[in-house]
Design an enzyme around this catalytic site. Structure first.
Site, PDB file in Angstrom:
ATOM      1  N   ASP A  90      -4.224   8.980  -0.015  1.00 31.34           N
ATOM      2  CA  ASP A  90      -4.956   9.356   1.207  1.00 31.34           C
ATOM      3  C   ASP A  90      -4.536  10.707   1.767  1.00 31.34           C
ATOM      4  O   ASP A  90      -4.569  10.922   2.976  1.00 31.34           O
ATOM      5  CB  ASP A  90      -4.816   8.269   2.299  1.00 31.34           C
ATOM      6  N   HIS A 140     -11.978   8.116  -2.226  1.00 29.52           N
ATOM      7  CA  HIS A 140     -11.891   9.561  -1.987  1.00 29.52           C
ATOM      8  C   HIS A 140     -13.090   9.987  -1.146  1.00 29.52           C
ATOM      9  O   HIS A 140     -14.222   9.935  -1.594  1.00 29.52           O
ATOM     10  CB  HIS A 140     -11.858  10.310  -3.325  1.00 29.52           C
TER      11      HIS A 140
HETATM   12  P1  IMP Z   1      -3.162  -1.598  -5.899  1.00 30.90           P
HETATM   13  O1  IMP Z   1      -3.295  -0.208  -6.442  1.00 30.90           O
HETATM   14  O2  IMP Z   1      -4.466  -2.132  -5.370  1.00 30.90           O
HETATM   15  O3  IMP Z   1      -2.459  -2.510  -6.844  1.00 30.90           O
HETATM   16  O4  IMP Z   1      -2.213  -1.507  -4.606  1.00 30.90           O
HETATM   17  C1  IMP Z   1      -0.842  -1.203  -4.696  1.00 30.90           C
HETATM   18  C2  IMP Z   1      -0.405  -0.369  -3.499  1.00 30.90           C
HETATM   19  O5  IMP Z   1      -0.997   0.922  -3.565  1.00 30.90           O
HETATM   20  C3  IMP Z   1      -0.817  -0.944  -2.152  1.00 30.90           C
HETATM   21  O6  IMP Z   1       0.172  -0.602  -1.204  1.00 30.90           O
HETATM   22  C4  IMP Z   1      -2.106  -0.182  -1.836  1.00 30.90           C
HETATM   23  O7  IMP Z   1      -2.378  -0.137  -0.451  1.00 30.90           O
HETATM   24  C5  IMP Z   1      -1.768   1.180  -2.400  1.00 30.90           C
HETATM   25  N1  IMP Z   1      -2.950   1.938  -2.806  1.00 30.90           N
HETATM   26  C6  IMP Z   1      -3.703   1.766  -3.914  1.00 30.90           C
HETATM   27  N2  IMP Z   1      -4.695   2.667  -3.960  1.00 30.90           N
HETATM   28  C7  IMP Z   1      -4.562   3.447  -2.876  1.00 30.90           C
HETATM   29  C8  IMP Z   1      -5.281   4.586  -2.384  1.00 30.90           C
HETATM   30  O8  IMP Z   1      -6.233   5.079  -2.975  1.00 30.90           O
HETATM   31  N3  IMP Z   1      -4.827   5.121  -1.216  1.00 30.90           N
HETATM   32  C9  IMP Z   1      -3.751   4.625  -0.568  1.00 30.90           C
HETATM   33  N4  IMP Z   1      -3.052   3.568  -0.984  1.00 30.90           N
HETATM   34  C10 IMP Z   1      -3.451   2.988  -2.128  1.00 30.90           C
HETATM   35 MG    MG Z   2      -7.921   7.210  -0.058  1.00 32.53          MG
END
Ligand code: IMP
Ligand code: MG
Length: 373
Positions: A14, A42
């Site tokens: 982010d 995004h």
């Molecule tokens: P997962 O990728 O869904 O397995 O999530 C694992 C960790 O990464 C969690 O804390 C999510 O909130 C974080 N996360 C995954 N994708 C994003 C993103 O695009 N932006 C921010 N945090 C993310």
């Molecule tokens: Mg994002």
């Protein structure tokens, strides 16, 4: 011209990578996603409309010279990928025919999404099935798009009808070597499976290794942009966040920065900008130049607290669990657009601590709200 650049996140995702990819994209023939899945959101604005790309790279697809490649370092659910392509096809002419998918990409299946919901609440995942999909891949029991192509699945016919092509990294390598390419990373280095705050991380590479993971080890990058929010930072999901702030100052930033997850709608945690963590992320990520985003969020702050050091050296990700931040307070600015002495002081401080050059800053979502430093 033969430019190869990468755009990586250097915090917890982010960082407004999408905004930067989108800004740079008209200069590149191929915008290539090499990791992650639809866990990303995004966000970019085009013609006053907000777009959140999940699988597709955040290119300015209004320009029909721009093509997208989804690499085998990603994982995807074919149904939701098709949905995303079809939904954006309404706004962008011939979009489907400008998308190439590597058939070696592994699938996110319904069972992975179920498992994510059941077992990963303690991590605070996005529930998109990403971790379980990578787990199946690593344990050598998963399937790829190629398997769906071989068994002539309907979803593949629908993707082909939308104009999508399937080509491997190996087939594309020559074309990519002779074309301008931008590699768009996903998440951020502090969420990297190996170098992030494990186990509170995503399940793939968020460093330049992700480019190799999609098959492009032989492509030499000219520049690796590391994107960071300037002056504050955020995190969604659980896990260490040494500079986290609470109460009214946090709420102010959440509102001013519209800090709600674009994939899950969750309120983001916010904290002071963490320069030792950024130094670590630049080193581990392979970053050669920083871009600071969202500086406008801190407009009208009297002063800005920045973490410039910790009470102990960082040797690896584990140290983020216990490190105590040491802060310095700098003067705030009225309007980041003015590029006043206070903004320049932040840039100088970032460069001093991280030993990495800041090449651009952005201070809004508009076309002109970005400048070289
Ligand atoms: P997962 O990728 O869904 O397995 O999530 C694992 C960790 O990464 C969690 O804390 C999510 O909130 C974080 N996360 C995954 N994708 C994003 C993103 O695009 N932006 C921010 N945090 C993310
Ligand atoms: Mg994002």
């Amino acid at each position: 011209m033969n430019k190869k650049v990468a755009v990586l996140g250097t915090q917890f995702g982010d960082e407004a990578k999408g905004r930067i990819t989108h800004h740079l994209s008209p200069h590149y023939k191929y915008i290539i996603r090499t990791s992650g899945s639809n866990n990303c959101g995004h966000v970019v604005y085009m013609d006053d409309k907000k777009y959140a790309f999940h699988y597709l790279p955040s290119a300015d697809f209004r320009d029909n010279r721009i093509n997208a490649f989804l690499g085998a370092g990603m994982v995807a659910n074919p149904e939701t990928l098709l949905e995303e392509i079809l939904s954006f096809s309404k706004d962008f002419k011939d979009l489907g025919s400008r998308i190439i998918i590597d058939p070696n990409m592994f699938l996110v299946q319904d069972k992975h999404i179920e498992e994510d919901k059941l077992k990963n609440a303690h991590i605070g995942t996005t529930n998109k099935g990403v971790g379980p999909a990578f787990k199946s891949k690593v344990s050598r029991e998963s399937i790829r798009f190629q398997d769906l192509i071989d068994s002539k699945e309907e979803v593949i016919s629908k993707l082909l009808d939308a104009g999508v092509k399937f080509k491997t990294a190996y087939e594309m390598l020559g074309e990519f070597k002779s074309s301008d390419c931008l590699f768009e990373g996903a998440q951020g280095v502090l969420l990297d499976l190996n170098f992030g705050t494990y186990p509170y991380v995503t399940s793939c590479d968020c460093t330049i290794s992700s480019i190799g993971a999609s098959g492009f080890n032989s492509i030499k990058l000219n520049k690796v942009y590391g994107i960071a929010k300037g002056g504050y930072m955020t995190r969604v999901g659980n896990g260490p966040f040494p500079t986290e702030m609470f109460g009214a100052p946090a709420e102010r930033l959440i509102l001013d920065g519209k800090e709600f997850g674009s994939t899950t709608g969750r309120k983001r945690r916010v904290g002071y900008m963490d320069l030792p963590a950024l130094k670590y992320a630049c080193a581990m990520g392979g970053v050669t130049e920083l871009i600071l985003t969202k500086l406008d969020v801190l407009d009208n702050h009297e002063s800005i607290k920045i973490c410039v050091d910790y009470d102990k050296p960082i040797r690896g990700p584990k140290d983020f669990e216990t490190a105590k931040p040491i802060y310095e307070e700098i003067k705030g600015w009225k309007n980041a657009k003015d590029f006043s002495v206070a903004v320049i002081a932040l840039i100088d401080l970032v460069e001093k601590v991280t030993k990495c050059t800041v090449g651009k800053v952005s201070f809004g979502v508009g076309k002109d709200d970005i400048r070289d430093v």
